[in-house]
Design an enzyme around this catalytic site. Structure first.
Site, PDB file in Angstrom:
ATOM      1  N   GLN A  35     -55.535 -12.761  20.857  1.00 62.04           N
ATOM      2  CA  GLN A  35     -55.292 -11.313  20.776  1.00 62.04           C
ATOM      3  C   GLN A  35     -54.197 -10.947  19.782  1.00 62.04           C
ATOM      4  OE1 GLN A  35     -56.131 -11.140  25.540  1.00 62.04           O
ATOM      5  NE2 GLN A  35     -55.248  -9.303  24.674  1.00 62.04           N
TER       6      GLN A  35
ATOM      7  N   HIS B 275     -61.729  -6.200  26.662  1.00 58.27           N
ATOM      8  CA  HIS B 275     -61.023  -6.044  27.937  1.00 58.27           C
ATOM      9  C   HIS B 275     -61.140  -4.637  28.534  1.00 58.27           C
ATOM     10  CE1 HIS B 275     -59.384 -10.020  28.305  1.00 58.27           C
ATOM     11  NE2 HIS B 275     -58.866  -9.980  27.088  1.00 58.27           N
TER      12      HIS B 275
ATOM     13  N   ARG C  99     -43.902 -13.956  32.527  1.00 54.60           N
ATOM     14  CA  ARG C  99     -44.242 -15.371  32.376  1.00 54.60           C
ATOM     15  C   ARG C  99     -43.042 -16.222  31.946  1.00 54.60           C
ATOM     16  NH1 ARG C  99     -50.504 -16.223  30.679  1.00 54.60           N
ATOM     17  NH2 ARG C  99     -51.366 -14.437  31.809  1.00 54.60           N
TER      18      ARG C  99
ATOM     19  N   ASP D 185     -64.526 -13.861  35.393  1.00 51.11           N
ATOM     20  CA  ASP D 185     -63.620 -13.278  36.384  1.00 51.11           C
ATOM     21  C   ASP D 185     -64.360 -12.767  37.616  1.00 51.11           C
ATOM     22  OD1 ASP D 185     -61.442 -13.812  34.833  1.00 51.11           O
ATOM     23  OD2 ASP D 185     -61.229 -11.790  34.035  1.00 51.11           O
TER      24      ASP D 185
ATOM     25  N   ARG E 215     -46.362  -9.025  30.287  1.00 49.86           N
ATOM     26  CA  ARG E 215     -46.703 -10.443  30.116  1.00 49.86           C
ATOM     27  C   ARG E 215     -45.568 -11.243  29.479  1.00 49.86           C
ATOM     28  NH1 ARG E 215     -51.946 -13.040  28.660  1.00 49.86           N
ATOM     29  NH2 ARG E 215     -51.530 -14.940  27.503  1.00 49.86           N
TER      30      ARG E 215
ATOM     31  N   HIS F  49     -59.280 -14.482  21.822  1.00 47.82           N
ATOM     32  CA  HIS F  49     -58.524 -15.174  22.870  1.00 47.82           C
ATOM     33  C   HIS F  49     -57.014 -15.008  22.737  1.00 47.82           C
ATOM     34  CE1 HIS F  49     -57.761 -17.721  26.253  1.00 47.82           C
ATOM     35  NE2 HIS F  49     -57.314 -18.750  25.553  1.00 47.82           N
TER      36      HIS F  49
ATOM     37  N   ARG G 130     -50.687  -8.414  35.763  1.00 48.28           N
ATOM     38  CA  ARG G 130     -51.238  -8.052  34.466  1.00 48.28           C
ATOM     39  C   ARG G 130     -50.631  -6.807  33.838  1.00 48.28           C
ATOM     40  NH1 ARG G 130     -53.687 -12.665  33.057  1.00 48.28           N
ATOM     41  NH2 ARG G 130     -54.868 -11.535  31.483  1.00 48.28           N
TER      42      ARG G 130
ATOM     43  N   ASP H  77     -61.847  -9.473  22.339  1.00 43.24           N
ATOM     44  CA  ASP H  77     -60.948  -9.155  23.453  1.00 43.24           C
ATOM     45  C   ASP H  77     -60.949  -7.661  23.780  1.00 43.24           C
ATOM     46  OD1 ASP H  77     -59.303 -11.785  24.172  1.00 43.24           O
ATOM     47  OD2 ASP H  77     -59.599 -11.737  22.003  1.00 43.24           O
TER      48      ASP H  77
ATOM     49  N   HIS I 191     -64.168 -18.044  21.195  1.00 41.40           N
ATOM     50  CA  HIS I 191     -63.097 -17.547  22.058  1.00 41.40           C
ATOM     51  C   HIS I 191     -62.200 -18.742  22.358  1.00 41.40           C
ATOM     52  CE1 HIS I 191     -61.418 -14.293  24.471  1.00 41.40           C
ATOM     53  NE2 HIS I 191     -61.047 -15.241  25.307  1.00 41.40           N
TER      54      HIS I 191
ATOM     55  N   ASP J  52     -64.506 -11.935  25.771  1.00 44.91           N
ATOM     56  CA  ASP J  52     -63.645 -11.239  26.734  1.00 44.91           C
ATOM     57  C   ASP J  52     -63.925  -9.736  26.755  1.00 44.91           C
ATOM     58  OD1 ASP J  52     -62.457 -13.459  27.798  1.00 44.91           O
ATOM     59  OD2 ASP J  52     -60.422 -12.962  27.173  1.00 44.91           O
TER      60      ASP J  52
ATOM     61  N   ASN K 278     -63.376 -16.485  28.322  1.00 39.60           N
ATOM     62  CA  ASN K 278     -63.001 -16.985  29.653  1.00 39.60           C
ATOM     63  C   ASN K 278     -63.049 -15.886  30.708  1.00 39.60           C
ATOM     64  OD1 ASN K 278     -60.407 -16.425  27.953  1.00 39.60           O
ATOM     65  ND2 ASN K 278     -59.677 -16.205  30.053  1.00 39.60           N
ATOM     66  N   HIS K 279     -62.791 -14.627  30.318  1.00 36.89           N
ATOM     67  CA  HIS K 279     -62.797 -13.540  31.303  1.00 36.89           C
ATOM     68  C   HIS K 279     -64.211 -13.089  31.673  1.00 36.89           C
ATOM     69  CE1 HIS K 279     -58.576 -12.703  32.023  1.00 36.89           C
ATOM     70  NE2 HIS K 279     -58.352 -12.979  30.747  1.00 36.89           N
TER      71      HIS K 279
END
Length: 548
Positions: free
Chosen positions: A250, A45, A372, A122, A368, A248, A403, A43, A215, A86, A118-119
């Site tokens: 994190q 990122h 959420r 993007d 986050r 994933h 984000r 991750d 992930h 990621d 998954n990212h």
């Protein structure tokens, strides 16, 4: 002499790594002990550069990785550097440059393999294709299919001193709903557990050690809730995995007791990795904050964990106001070669991002853990900016598209891109009042903590229990036969985060307006922002048909 010793150690490390390209078909010699160190991250990122406090960053990471490799090689051992996926999305300097600095940094670090996260979806497919070509290491995933064929290599084989090591890649099946469906046309994300169950017996015939770079997420005791199953569930279901290097969720996968995660893990303290069904499970939090180090010994078919540690990369202790910040462990110098590689990318990004666009009199909340679970002023502001740009009657904003927060005081373009890193466009829909109520019903049933959790601007759903019985737009109740204009982002419109697919609706229009640019323009036009203006209204309810 010291320089010579370091050069010799580095040469030994390079020789150890070069041995990973071929396999010994007969396997390791009996009664021989082979030391194998697995280094891991996940991750990333976009955090190729250190943050404002000097924490993490790929330059300090390289110093640590180089030192461990040299130490291991000098002692006659072997090492692999793996990542749990990621690489993309999270920091504007990286996002604006399609993570090119990040993949170049990973090449210089000498990664041996990574899981596809998954990212990685993007950006448009052309960007992913560019990144795959740029990466000097395999991007692995056994469960992503395109037209019946695997899109990525399912595994990679390495020879570490005669020990045959297989590294298998797996990606969460939630990617289909977490990513932009426009970027995943013709792709199928099959169950990683089922794919692993098929592959592991095959790999056991080719390798002495089987590692999964995943992930999928580490959920303590397999309690994955509404998310797809993760590493714990896979390890329990699939026998024959020696180690899972994950990503994933994190979090540091440090256990306080059996099946009990240490949620208050302190950097620099001992970390006990999870173990399920004979499989070790590790995860190194996020952003390159740690390099995980797992030291194993292989002998006569047994792969034994000797020592495990999470090595903090210049992480800072909390400090009282005015006090000098201190790192948890000894400060790590940044590698000069990595700094020279990455500085031009950092400088280019800074020039683009640090120009101020406006200001706010108070923080606009996008964290986050908050956004959420409940409506926030930032969610309302985003919705209002979308309405203003498209002249829509109301907006629905998914929490997963928010984000980061916006600070009190000056706001830069970099701040805006932290909020909206995905480059989504705005989509409008002409809906009847009946369709409006149906859409609001779907939105209000999105689970808290999920990316689909909704923020409403310009519309007030009225609930009786869990059912939307009416709504107000511009102060008036919705007329079932009247037409209203709704604005959402294109990610939601194509079915992202579990929302209904709306791209086939006759009233659908993709405006082409990019969400970050729309928000930037709104901030510029309305600064200084008054945060109180965007305070969310209280939810409206109906009790025995009396609405309040």
């Amino acid at each position: 002499m010291r320089t010579f010793q370091f050069a010799l150690a580095a040469s030994l490390a390079a020789l150890a790594l070069s041995g990973c390209t071929s396999l010994t078909p007969t396997g390791p010699a009996p009664d021989r002990t082979t030391a194998i160190t697995i280094l891991h991250t996940n991750d990333h990122h976009g955090r190729f550069w250190h943050n404002g406090d000097g924490e993490y960053g790929m330059a300090a990471r390289k110093t640590v990785v180089d030192a461990i490799r040299a130490e291991v090689a000098a002692a006659g051992g072997y090492s692999l550097l793996l990542d749990g996926g990621d690489v993309n999305t999270g920091v504007p300097e990286s996002d604006l440059q399609d993570a090119v600095p990040d993949f170049k940094g990973m090449n210089l670090l000498g990664y041996d393999a990574m899981a596809v996260g998954n990212h990685e979806f993007d950006k448009p497919p052309s960007v992913l294709a560019m990144q795959r070509k740029l990466a000097a290491f395999p991007m692995l995933s056994a469960n992503i299919y395109r037209k019946g064929e695997r899109m990525f290599a399912p595994y990679q084989l390495f020879n570490l001193g005669g020990v045959r090591v297989a590294v298998m890649g797996l990606t969460t099946e939630d990617t289909q709903k977490l990513g932009n469906p426009d970027n995943m046309q013709d792709l199928e994300f099959r169950s990683p557990i089922q794919e692993a169950a098929k592959l592991v017996p095959e790999l056991r015939g080719k390798a002495d050690v089987v590692i999964a770079a995943t992930h999928m997420g580490h959920y303590a005791d397999g309690e994955h809730g509404i998310q797809a199953p993760g590493d714990v569930e896979m390890a329990r279901a699939v026998k024959g995995l020696d180690l899972v290097v994950g990503g994933h969720t994190q979090n540091p996968a440090c256990m306080k007791a059996e099946n009990v995660l240490d949620t208050a893990y302190v950097p620099g303290t001992p970390c006990s990795p999870d173990r399920q069904n004979g499989t070790w499970i590790v995860q190194a939090h996020e952003w390159g904050k740690y390099v995980g180090r797992a030291d194993f010994q292989y002998r006569n078919g047994t792969f034994t964990l000797v020592k495990y540690a999470l090595i903090p990369i210049n992480l800072m202790k909390p400090a009282e106001e005015g006090a000098t910040p201190q790192t948890y462990t000894a400060p790590i110098a940044e590698n000069a070669e990595m700094l020279a590689l990455l500085r031009p990318f950092q400088d280019f990004g800074q020039q683009k991002l640090l120009a101020p666009v406006g200001s706010s009199d108070a923080r606009l909340e996008g964290d986050r853990s908050v956004v959420r679970r409940q409506a926030t002023n930032l969610g309302m502001l985003i919705g209002q900016s979308m309405m203003d740009k498209t002249h829509a009657d109301f907006a629905v904003v998914n929490a997963g598209g928010v984000r980061d927060s916006l600070p009190a005081g000056p706001i830069t373009y970099k701040d805006v891109l932290k909020v909206h890193p995905f480059g989504n466009t705005l989509a409008t829909l002409a809906l009847s009042g009946r369709e409006v109520l149906e859409y609001l019903q779907t939105a209000t049933r999105m689970s808290p903590r999920s990316g689909g959790f909704p923020h409403f601007s310009g519309v007030e759903p009225i609930l009786a229990g869990n059912t939307v019985v009416q709504a107000r737009i511009a102060g008036a109740f919705v007329n079932p036969t009247q037409t209203y204009r709704m604005v959402i982002n294109n990610f939601m419109a194509v079915g992202g985060d579990g929302y209904p697919k709306m791209t086939d609706h006759p009233g659908y229009v993709n405006t082409g307006f990019v969400d970050a640019e729309v928000l930037r323009a709104f901030i510029a036009d309305h600064s200084p922002l008054q945060a109180a203006r965007f305070a969310p209204p209280k939810p409206m309810t109906c009790v025995e048909k009396h609405c309040e």
